[in-house]
Every structure is written in structure tokens, then in C-alpha cells.
Design a protein around this motif. Structure first.
Motif, PDB file in Angstrom:
ATOM      1  N   PHE A   1       0.838  -1.211   0.000  1.00 32.33           N
ATOM      2  CA  PHE A   1       0.000   0.000   0.000  1.00 32.33           C
ATOM      3  C   PHE A   1       0.868   1.254   0.000  1.00 32.33           C
ATOM      4  O   PHE A   1       0.525   2.251  -0.634  1.00 32.33           O
ATOM      5  N   GLY A   2       2.012   1.197   0.682  1.00 31.50           N
ATOM      6  CA  GLY A   2       2.917   2.345   0.721  1.00 31.50           C
ATOM      7  C   GLY A   2       3.366   2.707  -0.690  1.00 31.50           C
ATOM      8  O   GLY A   2       3.266   3.858  -1.120  1.00 31.50           O
ATOM      9  N   VAL A   3       3.841   1.675  -1.415  1.00 31.08           N
ATOM     10  CA  VAL A   3       4.313   1.915  -2.787  1.00 31.08           C
ATOM     11  C   VAL A   3       3.161   2.411  -3.655  1.00 31.08           C
ATOM     12  O   VAL A   3       3.298   3.371  -4.437  1.00 31.08           O
ATOM     13  N   THR A   4       1.987   1.807  -3.486  1.00 35.69           N
ATOM     14  CA  THR A   4       0.820   2.223  -4.283  1.00 35.69           C
ATOM     15  C   THR A   4       0.468   3.678  -4.007  1.00 35.69           C
ATOM     16  O   THR A   4       0.237   4.472  -4.933  1.00 35.69           O
ATOM     17  N   ILE A   5       0.470   4.043  -2.717  1.00 39.17           N
ATOM     18  CA  ILE A   5       0.122   5.420  -2.363  1.00 39.17           C
ATOM     19  C   ILE A   5       1.148   6.384  -2.961  1.00 39.17           C
ATOM     20  O   ILE A   5       0.794   7.402  -3.566  1.00 39.17           O
ATOM     21  N   LEU A   6       2.442   6.003  -2.853  1.00 41.47           N
ATOM     22  CA  LEU A   6       3.489   6.870  -3.419  1.00 41.47           C
ATOM     23  C   LEU A   6       3.290   7.047  -4.917  1.00 41.47           C
ATOM     24  O   LEU A   6       3.357   8.163  -5.450  1.00 41.47           O
ATOM     25  N   ALA A   7       3.003   5.940  -5.597  1.00 39.51           N
ATOM     26  CA  ALA A   7       2.830   5.998  -7.045  1.00 39.51           C
ATOM     27  C   ALA A   7       1.632   6.861  -7.411  1.00 39.51           C
ATOM     28  O   ALA A   7       1.712   7.741  -8.295  1.00 39.51           O
ATOM     29  N   LEU A   8       0.522   6.624  -6.729  1.00 39.57           N
ATOM     30  CA  LEU A   8      -0.691   7.394  -7.022  1.00 39.57           C
ATOM     31  C   LEU A   8      -0.454   8.879  -6.751  1.00 39.57           C
ATOM     32  O   LEU A   8      -0.854   9.749  -7.536  1.00 39.57           O
ATOM     33  N   ASP A   9       0.265   9.157  -5.666  1.00 43.17           N
ATOM     34  CA  ASP A   9       0.583  10.523  -5.279  1.00 43.17           C
ATOM     35  C   ASP A   9       1.406  11.197  -6.387  1.00 43.17           C
ATOM     36  O   ASP A   9       1.125  12.310  -6.807  1.00 43.17           O
ATOM     37  N   PHE A  10       2.385  10.427  -6.856  1.00 45.80           N
ATOM     38  CA  PHE A  10       3.266  10.957  -7.892  1.00 45.80           C
ATOM     39  C   PHE A  10       2.483  11.257  -9.171  1.00 45.80           C
ATOM     40  O   PHE A  10       2.593  12.334  -9.757  1.00 45.80           O
ATOM     41  N   VAL A  11       1.664  10.278  -9.568  1.00 50.83           N
ATOM     42  CA  VAL A  11       0.864  10.451 -10.790  1.00 50.83           C
ATOM     43  C   VAL A  11      -0.055  11.657 -10.651  1.00 50.83           C
ATOM     44  O   VAL A  11      -0.167  12.514 -11.544  1.00 50.83           O
ATOM     45  N   PHE A  12      -0.693  11.747  -9.485  1.00 47.79           N
ATOM     46  CA  PHE A  12      -1.620  12.859  -9.277  1.00 47.79           C
ATOM     47  C   PHE A  12      -0.889  14.205  -9.352  1.00 47.79           C
ATOM     48  O   PHE A  12      -1.324  15.140 -10.035  1.00 47.79           O
ATOM     49  N   GLN A  13       0.284  14.271  -8.683  1.00 50.26           N
ATOM     50  CA  GLN A  13       1.049  15.530  -8.690  1.00 50.26           C
ATOM     51  C   GLN A  13       1.428  15.902 -10.113  1.00 50.26           C
ATOM     52  O   GLN A  13       1.295  17.051 -10.537  1.00 50.26           O
ATOM     53  N   ASP A  14       1.890  14.877 -10.817  1.00 48.64           N
ATOM     54  CA  ASP A  14       2.333  15.104 -12.183  1.00 48.64           C
ATOM     55  C   ASP A  14       1.183  15.640 -13.036  1.00 48.64           C
ATOM     56  O   ASP A  14       1.302  16.660 -13.724  1.00 48.64           O
ATOM     57  N   LEU A  15       0.046  14.945 -12.960  1.00 48.58           N
ATOM     58  CA  LEU A  15      -1.124  15.333 -13.755  1.00 48.58           C
ATOM     59  C   LEU A  15      -1.602  16.730 -13.361  1.00 48.58           C
ATOM     60  O   LEU A  15      -1.878  17.576 -14.224  1.00 48.58           O
ATOM     61  N   SER A  16      -1.650  16.999 -12.076  1.00 52.08           N
ATOM     62  CA  SER A  16      -2.147  18.288 -11.600  1.00 52.08           C
ATOM     63  C   SER A  16      -1.244  19.414 -12.101  1.00 52.08           C
ATOM     64  O   SER A  16      -1.704  20.438 -12.586  1.00 52.08           O
ATOM     65  N   ARG A  17       0.084  19.195 -11.975  1.00 52.85           N
ATOM     66  CA  ARG A  17       1.020  20.233 -12.414  1.00 52.85           C
ATOM     67  C   ARG A  17       0.886  20.489 -13.910  1.00 52.85           C
ATOM     68  O   ARG A  17       0.893  21.633 -14.361  1.00 52.85           O
ATOM     69  N   ARG A  18       0.743  19.386 -14.648  1.00 49.61           N
ATOM     70  CA  ARG A  18       0.578  19.549 -16.096  1.00 49.61           C
ATOM     71  C   ARG A  18      -0.676  20.368 -16.386  1.00 49.61           C
ATOM     72  O   ARG A  18      -0.675  21.256 -17.258  1.00 49.61           O
ATOM     73  N   ALA A  19      -1.732  20.039 -15.644  1.00 53.79           N
ATOM     74  CA  ALA A  19      -2.990  20.768 -15.852  1.00 53.79           C
ATOM     75  C   ALA A  19      -2.791  22.258 -15.572  1.00 53.79           C
ATOM     76  O   ALA A  19      -3.218  23.128 -16.363  1.00 53.79           O
ATOM     77  N   ILE A  20      -2.066  22.563 -14.502  1.00 51.92           N
ATOM     78  CA  ILE A  20      -1.819  23.972 -14.162  1.00 51.92           C
ATOM     79  C   ILE A  20      -0.967  24.626 -15.252  1.00 51.92           C
ATOM     80  O   ILE A  20      -1.241  25.738 -15.714  1.00 51.92           O
ATOM     81  N   GLN A  21       0.077  23.843 -15.682  1.00 49.43           N
ATOM     82  CA  GLN A  21       0.957  24.387 -16.726  1.00 49.43           C
ATOM     83  C   GLN A  21       0.156  24.710 -17.990  1.00 49.43           C
ATOM     84  O   GLN A  21       0.335  25.768 -18.618  1.00 49.43           O
ATOM     85  N   ASP A  22      -0.767  23.762 -18.334  1.00 45.18           N
ATOM     86  CA  ASP A  22      -1.610  24.002 -19.528  1.00 45.18           C
ATOM     87  C   ASP A  22      -2.411  25.282 -19.359  1.00 45.18           C
ATOM     88  O   ASP A  22      -2.508  26.120 -20.266  1.00 45.18           O
TER      89      ASP A  22
END
Lengths: 455, 229
Positions: free
Chosen positions: A22-43
């Protein structure tokens, strides 16, 4: 340290695995979310820059302004959306009203360069910024370079991130609890045959069962079948052994009886040689008796031996001896405390008590007293036993007591008049992990105490 | 006194039979449990000596069966195994005493006599009725301290009568208990022996120890002396 149970081991291991997973899953999901959110802001920032560009108008000082923006947040202080147009010399050409008091300073970039960055506001919170260097050709054909910068507050993004993280932890936590719960239930089911084995072995120890029941899963059948076979063979071995000893005794003693009888025909015992022969027959008999009794002793607490009901055994012996010594008019008091039991073989107890009682009846004048108590220890699974047999006969002299109890004292050195009874009793008591003590009774005669410790 | 010996070892059985006969007993012998049961059922026994390890019918079963059928004569067990459990079981099955093998004949004899005494209601080893006393251990009979010489058969009749002093014993019962199974019986001989006994014990006809109850039998009429010897 006591080894941990199988369930605990499995639960701990699975918990660690789940936490890692679950730790790895949470980290991965967190990373993906951050990445997507930042991209959205950048757009969004790119869109705002384009909006800024398209709203730009030349002013009289040779700069550019963007006062006619469709997006109202540029005008709203604290809205979280900021914009700025810098001249090439670093002087601002235009700043959105929302920038007031934020202390934000956008970087200076070259023409054609796009740079994303995180900037700090005066209050310490962050914004994501996009700066773009452009060249603007004025209507008078003059070309000047400008830096267009927009920035958006990261507060909503961080709020969302922490909300997401909260939810992730919540969900995964709940999921883990559910999984561990399910695992525990599963383990209970899986391990229930083992627990049954444990219960049944306890019942066998207590003497309520003689062997393990059937219906065990295939994986355990090997163990249970073999254990049953072991129990059976152990019981049969002891029975066969005793039977053989009994037969041996019978086949040995009958010829001895014949010899004795022939030797005691009238007149025969007057002859010295024959009397000596008779003595030798007596010694042979004693040796056979002693060794056979020792060999037949079960000793200790074998698996599958039920605790012996001491009262029943003692009452049987008492009745038998009162019958045998009927013409002596002996009184025999028997006191057995509630629940007194002997953990071991019934025959061992009967031999110990029988020999001691027979001695007491032999030597007493009027009264024999039998007392049996439980010996309890909180740590022990089974009670011990204290058996005291007293009489009002002559007692055993002090200097003989030690010899009677001496371990390994030779048969022909034993105290005269005591028969082989006490030697056998001593052996049996030791084999059963007990101690024997000779003392003087309040009745006036011998007091013999046998104490079997709790186990 | 009529005693049954049930013992499968021939030499031992014969030795016991012979020595018991020498001590004035009428002895029947059986070599296995079934034969023992037959004898126990058919003969008027005063006592049985039963070995526990018997072929065909184990000694313990033999004792239980006899007791279940109402036989109340004393039973002495012979046991080679010498386990207390066996002794307790034997005594619980209905035996009265045990002797462990190997034994001296004297020991067996003493136990047999003690059991017979007890079953006749005697507490002391010497049986005394007024002036008459009989010691089964020495087979000595005295009247007023004077020793009386009896033949073996006279002694056996007196022994029987005194053991059950006060009870009426029929002539046929007396005959049965005095003769072994293969003996030629003649009830008139009993009368002859009783007559001789009376003359030897009471030559002056002063104490009248033996009563004749016409048609019923005989009774030793002197009061038992129960005081300690």
C-alpha cells in the motif's frame, strides 16, 4: 523466549507485506496525481499567457499593457492568478492588480524561452509560474523584447493533494484492516484442525480420550494417524510387556511353589541341606518378585494415561485387606480429600499403596490410618498426591529408616521383617517422580509418606 | 473338613492334596477351572483353594460364578502374579484370602485353618467348648486338659462338629464332607464313629458333648468358649 504462534507469524508477515504494497501504491498514485495536476496547471498557465498576449495593447511609452482581460481574477487581489509584462531592461510594463502585496518577482528569460518555476509569495506560500520571452513588433516597425509571466497559486493544488492523500490513506487503511480481518478468519478456519489436535491431545492427557478422532484434512492425516499408531503401540507394548511378565512370573513361580512344597513335606525340613535349598528358593522368589515388579512399573505420566481415582483404588485395597486380616479386628480409617488423583499408571499406585498398607496391617495392633490429599501447584497442569499411611504398631527404628529408603540398596541387605515391599515401593515412587519418607506416627507406629509432585 | 484344590500344576496339586490329607482333611482336586466349577457345584465343601491362572475357566471367573450361585464356603486364592490389582480383584470377586506362590505348605495350612475357623464363627485358633478343646494346628484334642487319642476319622468328625458347634448337621452332610468323591459311602459307619467318639470324650457320660436329634442329625451341644485363649 516462547516461539510466536503460526497465526501471529503469518499476520505479522502479511501486515508488513500489505504496508509495503500500500505504501508503494500510495506513493505511485501521489506521484501520478502531482504530475497530472502540475501539467494541468501548466496548460492553464499557457492558455493565460496566450490570453495575455492577445489582450496586449501598445501604450504611449513604447510598452505593452493588458488591461482588457476577460479573466477577472487578474484584477482581483488575492485571487491566486497573477500576470506581468516586463520590458527587456527589467522594468515592468504591466502588472495585474492581483499582484499587489504578493512580493512575487518573475524571472527574466530570453526571447523564445519558456520557463516554468515555483515562486514564493511574501506569505511563504507557493505559486507555479510560466515566463516566456517574446519579441513584439510595434506598429511603427520597432521591435522590442518582453517577458510575459503568469502565475497561479498552488494552494488549491496542495489542498487537493492533501485531500487525496487523506482519502488514499483512509481507503487503504480500511482495506488493510479488512484484509487482515479476513486473513485472521481464514487462519482460524485453516488452523482449526491443528487446534482440534491440541484439544484432543489434552483430552488424551486427561484420559478422556484414548486416541485422536478422524476427519482430519489430508495434510494432517499423516501426523494424526502416526500419533494414533504410536499411542496404540505404546499401550499395546505396555500391556504385552506386562502380560509377558505375568506369564513369566506364573511359569517361574509355580515350579518354585512345587519345590517349596516338596521341601516342606514332613520331615524333609529337618535335613540341613533341604532347609538351605528352601532358603535359596525363598531368595529366588524374592528376586523374581522384586525385579518383575520393578520391570512392570509404568512410571511417570505417559500420554494417554488417565488420572487414577485415588479414592476408588484405596477403598478397593482397604476392603481387600480388611477381609484378609478379618480376625485381627483392625480398624482402618480412610480420608481422601475431594478430587485427589494420581497422575500415572493405576497399577503403580495399587502396588505402592498395596505394599504400604499390607505392611501397616501386618504390624499394627488396632488402627491403620490412610490419608490422601491433593498437592496443588498453580504452574502445574496436573495435581500431585500426598499419601500417608500410619499404624500403631512398633514402628520402624530410626537407624533402619535410612537403609530402607537407600537407593539401590541390595535386596539381601534389606531390613529384616519388611519384606521386599518397601524396596519395591521406593522404586515405584522414584519412577513416578515422587519422594518417600518414613517417620513416627501420632498413633505410635510407623508413618510413611509418599509425595508425588504436581506436573 | 472337605476342601477342594483347583490347581493346574500336577505336582503342586498332588503335593498339596497329600499334605492336606495328612492333616485330616478330605480333599477333592481339580486340574482346571471347569472341573473346579463342577466340584464346587456338586460337593458339600467347607473350603476351596483356587489358583488364579487356570486353564479353561480363569480362577476369577470360577470364584464369581460360585458366589453368584450362592456358594458361601471360604475361598483361598493362590496367585503367581502377586500383583495387588489381582489380589484386590480376587477378594472383590468373593475370595476371602490369598497366598502368593511360592508358599510353604505350613502357610497355606495356617490360612486354610484360619478361614475354616472364621467361617465357623471362631475367633481363636484353639476351639474350646466347655471342657473339650481342639487345636486344628496340632490336631490335638483334650477334655479337661487330658489328651484324647483319636483315629484320623474320629478326629475329622469331631473337627467338623466342633467347628460348627451349636448347629445341627445331618448324617448325609457329615458323610459328604468326610468322604472324597470316589469313596464307598456307608452312613452306618458314621453312627459307629459317633458312638466311639462319645465313649472316648465322655467315658463317664457326664458332659454329653454330642447330641443326636432323631431324623435330623447330630449337634455338638457344649457351649462355645469365646473368651480369649
Amino acid at each position: 523466549m516462547q516461539p510466536r504462534s503460526l497465526s501471529t507469524r503469518l499476520l505479522v508477515s502479511v501486515s508488513i507485506l500489505l504496508i509495503l504494497f500500500f505504501g508503494v501504491t500510495i506513493l505511485a498514485l501521489d506521484f501520478v496525481f502531482q504530475d497530472l495536476s502540475r501539467r494541468a496547471i501548466q496548460d492553464r498557465l499557457e492558455v493565460q499567457v496566450v490570453a495575455l498576449l492577445s489582450a496586449s495593447e501598445e501604450d504611449s511609452s513604447g510598452g505593452l499593457r493588458a488591461d482588457q482581460l476577460a479573466e477577472p481574477r487578474f484584477d482581483n487581489p488575492g485571487s491566486g492568478l497573477y500576470g506581468e509584462i516586463l520590458r527587456s531592461d527589467g522594468r515592468p510594463s504591466w502588472r495585474s492588480k492581483s499582484l499587489a502585496g504578493t512580493g512575487l518577482e518573475f524571472p527574466h528569460v530570453q526571447v523564445g524561452e519558456r520557463r516554468f518555476g515555483e515562486l514564493q509569495r511574501a506569505d511563504g506560500t507557493s505559486v507555479l509560474s510560466l515566463s516566456m520571452g517574446i519579441e513584439w513588433q510595434f506598429r511603427n516597425r520597432v521591435t522590442r523584447s518582453f517577458v510575459y509571466s503568469v502565475a497561479e497559486s498552488l494552494d488549491p493544488y496542495y489542498a487537493q493533494l492533501s485531500r487525496l492523500r487523506g482519502r488514499l490513506f483512509g481507503w487503504f487503511g480500511a482495506l488493510m484492516v479488512m484484509l487482515l480481518g479476513a486473513l485472521a478468519v481464514l487462519l482460524r478456519r485453516l488452523l482449526s484442525p491443528l487446534r482440534r489436535v491440541e484439544r484432543e491431545i489434552e483430552a488424551i492427557e486427561a484420559g478422556d480420550l484414548t486416541e485422536l478422532g478422524g476427519g482430519y484434512p489430508r495434510e494432517l492425516l499423516g501426523i494424526t494417524t502416526n500419533l494414533n499408531a504410536l499411542l496404540r503401540s505404546e499401550r499395546e507394548r505396555l500391556a504385552r510387556y506386562r502380560n509377558t511378565l505375568g506369564n513369566l512370573a506364573h511359569s517361574f513361580k509355580t515350579p518354585l511353589a512345587v519345590m517349596r512344597n516338596l521341601l516342606s513335606t514332613q520331615g524333609a525340613r529337618e535335613i540341613t541341606v533341604l532347609r538351605q535349598l528352601d532358603e535359596q528358593v525363598g531368595r529366588m522368589d524374592d528376586i523374581v518378585k522384586y525385579q518383575l515388579r520393578r520391570a512392570a512399573a509404568a512410571g511417570g505420566t505417559g500420554l494417554g494415561s488417565a488420572p487414577v481415582d485415588v479414592r476408588e483404588a484405596l477403598e478397593g485395597l482397604r476392603g481387600a485387606l480388611l477381609k484378609v486380616y478379618a480376625d485381627r479386628g483392625i480398624t482402618c480409617e480412610l480420608t481422601v480429600s475431594e478430587g485427589a488423583s494420581f497422575t500415572g499408571d493405576r497399577e503403580d499406585l495399587t502396588e505402592i499403596a498395596g505394599n504400604l498398607l499390607d505392611n501397616a496391617f501386618k504390624w499394627t495392633r488396632t488402627t491403620v490410618r490412610i490419608t490422601a490429599d491433593r498437592v496443588v501447584s498453580p504452574a502445574a497442569r496436573r495435581d500431585g498426591l500426598r499419601l500417608v499411611i500410619e499404624d500403631d504398631g512398633p514402628g520402624i527404628p530410626l537407624d533402619s529408616r535410612a537403609r530402607v529408603l537407600e537407593r539401590g540398596a541390595r535386596l539381601d541387605e534389606r531390613v529384616a521383617g519388611q519384606g521386599i515391599g518397601l524396596s519395591v515401593v521406593r522404586e515405584l515412587v522414584h519412577l513416578n517422580g515422587g519422594i518417600i519418607d518414613i517417620d513416627e506416627s501420632a498413633l505410635g507406629g510407623a508413618r510413611i509418606e509418599v509425595k508425588i509432585a504436581p506436573v | 473338613m472337605r476342601v477342594l484344590i483347583v490347581e493346574d500344576e500336577q505336582t503342586l496339586r498332588e503335593s498339596i492334596v497329600e499334605q492336606l490329607q495328612q492333616h485330616g482333611f478330605t480333599v477333592d482336586a481339580a486340574a482346571d477351572g471347569e472341573e473346579g466349577l463342577y466340584c464346587g457345584r456338586e460337593y458339600a465343601l467347607d473350603l476351596a483353594v483356587v489358583d488364579l491362572g487356570l486353564p479353561k475357566l480363569p480362577g476369577l471367573e470360577l470364584i464369581k460364578t460360585l458366589r453368584a450361585e450362592g456358594k458361601s464356603f471360604p475361598i483361598l486364592i493362590l496367585t503367581a502374579r502377586d500383583r495387588w490389582q489381582d489380589k484386590v480383584e480376587g477378594l472383590q470377586a468373593g475370595a476371602d484370602d490369598y497366598v502368593a506362590k511360592p508358599f510353604h505348605f505350613e502357610e497355606l495350612l495356617a490360612r486354610v485353618q484360619a478361614l475354616l475357623r472364621r467361617s465357623g464363627g471362631w475367633a481363636q485358633p484353639v476351639l474350646r467348648c466347655g471342657p473339650v478343646s481342639l487345636d486344628p494346628r496340632t490336631q490335638e484334642v483334650t477334655v479337661n486338659g487330658r489328651k484324647v487319642d483319636l483315629t484320623s476319622f474320629e478326629y475329622r468328625i469331631l473337627d467338623h462338629l466342633i467347628h460348627r458347634a451349636g448347629e445341627v448337621i445331618s448324617k448325609s452332610e457329615l458323610t459328604e464332607r468326610l468322604y472324597a468323591q470316589d469313596f464307598d459311602r456307608d452312613s452306618n459307619t458314621i453312627e459307629v464313629f459317633i458312638g466311639r467318639l462319645r465313649r472316648k470324650l465322655d467315658p463317664d457320660e457326664t458332659i454329653k458333648p454330642i447330641e443326636t436329634l432323631r431324623g435330623r442329625g447330630y449337634r455338638f451341644a457344649l457351649q462355645r468358649d469365646t473368651a480369649a485363649a
